[in-house]
Scaffold this motif. Structure first.
Motif, mmCIF file in Angstrom:
data_model
loop_
_atom_site.group_PDB
_atom_site.id
_atom_site.type_symbol
_atom_site.label_atom_id
_atom_site.label_comp_id
_atom_site.label_asym_id
_atom_site.label_seq_id
_atom_site.Cartn_x
_atom_site.Cartn_y
_atom_site.Cartn_z
ATOM 1 N N PRO A 372 0.829 -1.209 0.000
ATOM 2 C CA PRO A 372 0.000 0.000 0.000
ATOM 3 C C PRO A 372 0.864 1.260 0.000
ATOM 4 O O PRO A 372 1.912 1.307 0.662
ATOM 5 C CB PRO A 372 -0.815 -0.122 1.289
ATOM 6 C CG PRO A 372 -0.833 -1.585 1.596
ATOM 7 C CD PRO A 372 0.495 -2.101 1.133
ATOM 8 N N LEU A 373 0.426 2.258 -0.735
ATOM 9 C CA LEU A 373 1.145 3.534 -0.824
ATOM 10 C C LEU A 373 0.312 4.617 -0.151
ATOM 11 O O LEU A 373 -0.895 4.742 -0.424
ATOM 12 C CB LEU A 373 1.393 3.904 -2.293
ATOM 13 C CG LEU A 373 1.982 5.295 -2.558
ATOM 14 C CD1 LEU A 373 3.402 5.394 -1.995
ATOM 15 C CD2 LEU A 373 1.973 5.610 -4.052
ATOM 16 N N THR A 374 0.953 5.391 0.713
ATOM 17 C CA THR A 374 0.316 6.547 1.330
ATOM 18 C C THR A 374 1.132 7.785 0.992
ATOM 19 O O THR A 374 2.348 7.813 1.220
ATOM 20 C CB THR A 374 0.223 6.382 2.865
ATOM 21 O OG1 THR A 374 -0.492 5.184 3.166
ATOM 22 C CG2 THR A 374 -0.506 7.575 3.478
ATOM 23 N N LEU A 375 0.476 8.777 0.444
ATOM 24 C CA LEU A 375 1.168 9.984 0.018
ATOM 25 C C LEU A 375 1.433 10.881 1.224
ATOM 26 O O LEU A 375 0.514 11.315 1.920
ATOM 27 C CB LEU A 375 0.328 10.728 -1.020
ATOM 28 C CG LEU A 375 1.038 11.800 -1.848
ATOM 29 C CD1 LEU A 375 2.110 11.165 -2.739
ATOM 30 C CD2 LEU A 375 0.031 12.558 -2.710
ATOM 31 N N LYS A 376 2.706 11.182 1.471
ATOM 32 C CA LYS A 376 3.085 12.045 2.588
ATOM 33 C C LYS A 376 2.941 13.518 2.191
ATOM 34 O O LYS A 376 2.919 13.846 1.002
ATOM 35 C CB LYS A 376 4.524 11.737 3.015
ATOM 36 C CG LYS A 376 4.707 10.302 3.509
ATOM 37 C CD LYS A 376 6.168 10.015 3.814
ATOM 38 C CE LYS A 376 6.346 8.566 4.260
ATOM 39 N NZ LYS A 376 7.775 8.234 4.508
ATOM 40 N N PRO A 377 2.875 14.412 3.173
ATOM 41 C CA PRO A 377 2.661 15.839 2.857
ATOM 42 C C PRO A 377 3.701 16.438 1.918
ATOM 43 O O PRO A 377 3.390 17.335 1.138
ATOM 44 C CB PRO A 377 2.713 16.509 4.233
ATOM 45 C CG PRO A 377 2.279 15.438 5.181
ATOM 46 C CD PRO A 377 2.826 14.156 4.630
ATOM 47 N N ASP A 378 4.945 15.959 1.990
ATOM 48 C CA ASP A 378 5.987 16.546 1.144
ATOM 49 C C ASP A 378 6.134 15.817 -0.192
ATOM 50 O O ASP A 378 7.007 16.158 -0.989
ATOM 51 C CB ASP A 378 7.337 16.538 1.868
ATOM 52 C CG ASP A 378 7.845 15.131 2.125
ATOM 53 O OD1 ASP A 378 7.025 14.188 2.121
ATOM 54 O OD2 ASP A 378 9.070 14.968 2.316
ATOM 55 N N GLN A 379 5.298 14.834 -0.447
ATOM 56 C CA GLN A 379 5.418 14.052 -1.671
ATOM 57 C C GLN A 379 4.464 14.569 -2.760
ATOM 58 O O GLN A 379 3.434 15.186 -2.468
ATOM 59 C CB GLN A 379 5.133 12.574 -1.395
ATOM 60 C CG GLN A 379 6.228 11.902 -0.571
ATOM 61 C CD GLN A 379 5.927 10.443 -0.305
ATOM 62 O OE1 GLN A 379 4.787 10.073 -0.013
ATOM 63 N NE2 GLN A 379 6.946 9.605 -0.402
ATOM 64 N N ILE A 380 4.834 14.296 -4.002
ATOM 65 C CA ILE A 380 4.021 14.686 -5.149
ATOM 66 C C ILE A 380 4.087 13.578 -6.192
ATOM 67 O O ILE A 380 5.131 12.954 -6.383
ATOM 68 C CB ILE A 380 4.508 16.032 -5.735
ATOM 69 C CG1 ILE A 380 3.532 16.539 -6.803
ATOM 70 C CG2 ILE A 380 5.927 15.931 -6.273
ATOM 71 C CD1 ILE A 380 3.800 17.975 -7.227
ATOM 72 N N LEU A 381 2.968 13.300 -6.822
ATOM 73 C CA LEU A 381 2.890 12.251 -7.831
ATOM 74 C C LEU A 381 3.302 12.811 -9.193
ATOM 75 O O LEU A 381 2.858 13.880 -9.594
ATOM 76 C CB LEU A 381 1.474 11.694 -7.919
ATOM 77 C CG LEU A 381 0.885 11.100 -6.634
ATOM 78 C CD1 LEU A 381 -0.590 10.782 -6.824
ATOM 79 C CD2 LEU A 381 1.662 9.838 -6.237
ATOM 80 N N ILE A 382 4.149 12.070 -9.896
ATOM 81 C CA ILE A 382 4.492 12.414 -11.277
ATOM 82 C C ILE A 382 3.948 11.313 -12.163
ATOM 83 O O ILE A 382 4.372 10.154 -12.072
ATOM 84 C CB ILE A 382 6.010 12.564 -11.473
ATOM 85 C CG1 ILE A 382 6.524 13.757 -10.683
ATOM 86 C CG2 ILE A 382 6.344 12.729 -12.947
ATOM 87 C CD1 ILE A 382 7.991 14.054 -10.908
ATOM 88 N N LEU A 383 3.008 11.684 -12.986
ATOM 89 C CA LEU A 383 2.294 10.687 -13.772
ATOM 90 C C LEU A 383 2.458 10.969 -15.258
ATOM 91 O O LEU A 383 2.130 12.046 -15.735
ATOM 92 C CB LEU A 383 0.809 10.701 -13.389
ATOM 93 C CG LEU A 383 0.006 9.515 -13.922
ATOM 94 C CD1 LEU A 383 -0.968 9.032 -12.882
ATOM 95 C CD2 LEU A 383 -0.712 9.889 -15.198
ATOM 96 N N GLU A 384 3.016 9.997 -15.971
ATOM 97 C CA GLU A 384 3.244 10.128 -17.407
ATOM 98 C C GLU A 384 2.332 9.159 -18.151
ATOM 99 O O GLU A 384 2.198 7.997 -17.763
ATOM 100 C CB GLU A 384 4.713 9.811 -17.726
ATOM 101 C CG GLU A 384 5.020 9.728 -19.206
ATOM 102 C CD GLU A 384 6.238 8.868 -19.489
ATOM 103 O OE1 GLU A 384 6.280 8.264 -20.573
ATOM 104 O OE2 GLU A 384 7.132 8.802 -18.627
ATOM 105 N N GLY A 385 1.715 9.641 -19.217
ATOM 106 C CA GLY A 385 0.864 8.763 -20.000
ATOM 107 C C GLY A 385 0.300 9.442 -21.217
ATOM 108 O O GLY A 385 0.212 10.678 -21.287
ATOM 109 N N LEU A 386 -0.092 8.639 -22.186
ATOM 110 C CA LEU A 386 -0.636 9.144 -23.438
ATOM 111 C C LEU A 386 -1.831 10.053 -23.203
ATOM 112 O O LEU A 386 -2.004 11.079 -23.858
ATOM 113 C CB LEU A 386 -1.045 7.959 -24.327
ATOM 114 C CG LEU A 386 -1.690 8.274 -25.670
ATOM 115 C CD1 LEU A 386 -0.685 8.928 -26.597
ATOM 116 C CD2 LEU A 386 -2.235 6.996 -26.311
ATOM 117 N N HIS A 387 -2.683 9.693 -22.225
ATOM 118 C CA HIS A 387 -3.935 10.409 -21.998
ATOM 119 C C HIS A 387 -3.898 11.313 -20.769
ATOM 120 O O HIS A 387 -4.949 11.714 -20.262
ATOM 121 C CB HIS A 387 -5.077 9.403 -21.855
ATOM 122 C CG HIS A 387 -5.233 8.502 -23.027
ATOM 123 N ND1 HIS A 387 -5.721 8.936 -24.238
ATOM 124 C CD2 HIS A 387 -4.934 7.182 -23.192
ATOM 125 C CE1 HIS A 387 -5.743 7.928 -25.093
ATOM 126 N NE2 HIS A 387 -5.264 6.857 -24.492
#
Length: 539
Positions: A372-387
């Motif tokens: 399981p992944l929990t996003l911490k306050p200092d974290q940011i998601l980088i999401l790459e994709g065609l759409h």
């Protein structure tokens, strides 16, 4: 007699010297045919057939036919400007909104009244069926001719040609050289639109201009940079290479990319409410290296990034949409489990633990095997994709939490004032090189699937590029000389009889205008290293 063999293996015999136009006149819809291909070589309708061999038609709607139309439309515009304004020249700068953007070569911007005058002249030439003549001369004669006409950029380009002969086209007394064949006369241009846009003009076979201010501004920045560095044409780039300036040129370009990355990272880091960076761009724009370098830049600014691939949210293969031929349409947004993606992102942003899927491409199904992944306050998601920029892909995620980035290789470098190098060709050259180096694919294999790749980009990427918060340009002045060194020998190996030969030969001839460069000079963290090898980000 000349014997022609068509792709369906039927054969015909015609008198030696028959023009392709005469042969086309016997077909059901002659105006749908723009030329022909004989033994792997493209010819216009005025060409006289004097050899036997494999022959196929070039239709107006084909890629080659569309390029012939664009070339002919450009020539009519250039001719009209010269006739209306005492030899004034034109700069075709780049594509824009399905057409061409350019300027007149003078200090003052073009006026609406001037464009109306030019358009009237063009329509007059169309009505009169103004012929376009082609004559073949020696390279030395062509160079001298264009130097005498005050067109040093064209003369410099022609000096680079490996062929001993050149084609000069003439319309209404105006001579020019173009990178490819033409339609036979002005009447073949039917619908076209000419309008004033920004400080220049927009010329297109499309009826409607749809403004793209963000994309245009990126082009503006790079056009200005080309003027500042003195590298806007291939001949200027070659001169720098011959002067031994390639190492410095590489350094300058890489520094520019680094500065642009810093600017982007600063914008994102300054907004603590941002939780997800959505990155999209067409094939071979350099998304992989770009995403990883952005992640490092954000980490340096205290925003610890977590990379997520949209590909992991594919539907199971059995549930995926199919193309008419029955194959899976993996570029369709309906291939994504949009509900799962949105609910997963929502939960992560709100601080909830989420088990993200991992897509098994061999089995064609999602697997939930991660912790399981929990996003911490200092974290940011980088999401790459065609759409990633498609509003449907993140419609459940709060706008304040999202930052959209569009990435592409938007080149400002042209062959000469009238012959542009397309962004599509830049990316195709990158992709052929990468596919051969790292994916075990031949040049022919890459070319065979390229049209489908482009069709997916037209449907699923380009309509959303203006929605980006930041447009990032990965093209660099020095890259085609480097790529030429690797790719040119591979293009030479494509057999004439192969269906991909025409496109391979076109790219080979394009690269022939460039001096070569040493791939060893490219830094290991460069976006270009993703395509030529040696990248520190290789897995």
């Amino acid at each position: 007699m000349v014997k022609l063999r068509f792709p369906n293996q039927t054969e015909i015999e015609i008198p030696n010297g028959t023009t392709i136009a005469q042969l086309a006149a016997e077909q059901e819809n002659p105006r749908a045919l723009a030329g022909g291909i004989l033994n792997g070589k493209v010819h216009d309708l005025n060409y006289r057939l004097n050899k036997s061999g494999a022959f196929e038609w070039i239709t107006r709607g084909s890629l080659i036919g569309q390029m012939m139309t664009e070339r002919t439309l450009s020539f009519l515009f250039i001719t009209a400007v010269r006739l209306c304004f005492d030899g004034l020249d034109v700069l075709i700068e780049h594509s824009l909104a399905g057409g061409l953007y350019g300027t007149l070569i003078r200090k003052e911007p073009v006026t609406l009244a001037e464009l109306e005058q030019v358009e009237a002249k063009m329509r007059d030439m169309i009505a009169k069926k103004e012929p376009i003549h082609r004559r073949v001369v020696s390279k030395a004669e062509a160079v001298a001719h264009f130097e005498a006409l005050g067109m040093p950029d064209k003369a410099s380009l022609l000096r680079q040609r490996t062929s001993a002969k050149c084609s000069i086209y003439t319309c209404a007394g105006v001579d020019d050289y173009f990178y490819g064949v033409m339609l036979p006369d002005a009447s073949w241009i039917g619908q076209f639109t000419l309008r004033k846009v920004h400080q220049g003009f927009w010329l297109s076979t499309e009826k409607e201009f749809i403004d793209q201010p963000k994309l245009f501004e990126v082009y503006r920045q790079f056009e200005r940079r080309g003027q500042e560095t003195g590298i806007s044409m291939v001949s200027q780039l070659n001169e720098k290479i011959r002067e031994g300036c390639l190492p410095q040129l590489i350094k300058d370009n890489e520094n520019r990319v680094a500065r642009d990355l810093d600017t982007l990272a600063d914008q994102i880091a300054a907004r603590p409410e941002l939780k997800i960076v959505l990155i999209a761009g067409p094939s071979s724009a350099g998304k992989t290296t770009f995403s990883r370098r952005l992640a490092f830049a954000l980490h340096e600014r205290g925003r610890n990034p977590i990379a997520i691939s949209m590909d992991d949210f594919f539907l199971n293969r059995e549930d995926s949409p199919r193309l008419p031929d029955g194959t899976h349409d993996y570029e369709n947004i309906e291939c994504l489990d949009l509900k799962l993606f949105n609910t997963s992102m929502e939960a992560l942003i709100s601080g909830q633990p989420v088990v993200l899927p991992t897509y098994d491409f061999k089995l064609g199904e999602k697997r939930f095997i991660r912790d399981p992944l929990t996003l911490k306050p200092d974290q940011i998601l980088i999401l790459e994709g065609l759409h990633a920029l498609n509003p449907r892909s993140s419609e459940k995620i709060a706008e304040a939490a999202k930052f959209r980035v569009y990435i592409n290789a938007l080149t400002h470098l042209n062959l000469d004032r009238h012959n542009r190098i397309t962004t599509t060709d830049y990316r195709l050259i990158r992709r052929m090189t990468r596919d051969y180096q790292f994916r075990g694919r031949s040049v022919q294999s890459t070319l065979d699937g390229w049209e489908q790749v482009k069709a997916g980009e037209d449907r699923y990427i380009y309509p959303y590029q203006e929605q980006a918060d930041f447009l990032f340009n990965t093209s660099m002045d020095y890259e085609l000389p480097i790529l030429k060194t690797i790719l040119a020998p591979l293009l030479d190996q494509v057999p004439v009889a192969a269906p991909e030969y025409i496109e391979a030969n076109r790219i080979r001839r394009l690269l022939a205008y460039f001096d070569g460069g040493d791939p060893a000079l490219v830094p290991h963290d460069s976006i270009l290293a993703e395509f030529i090898g040696g990248s520190v980000f290789e897995e």
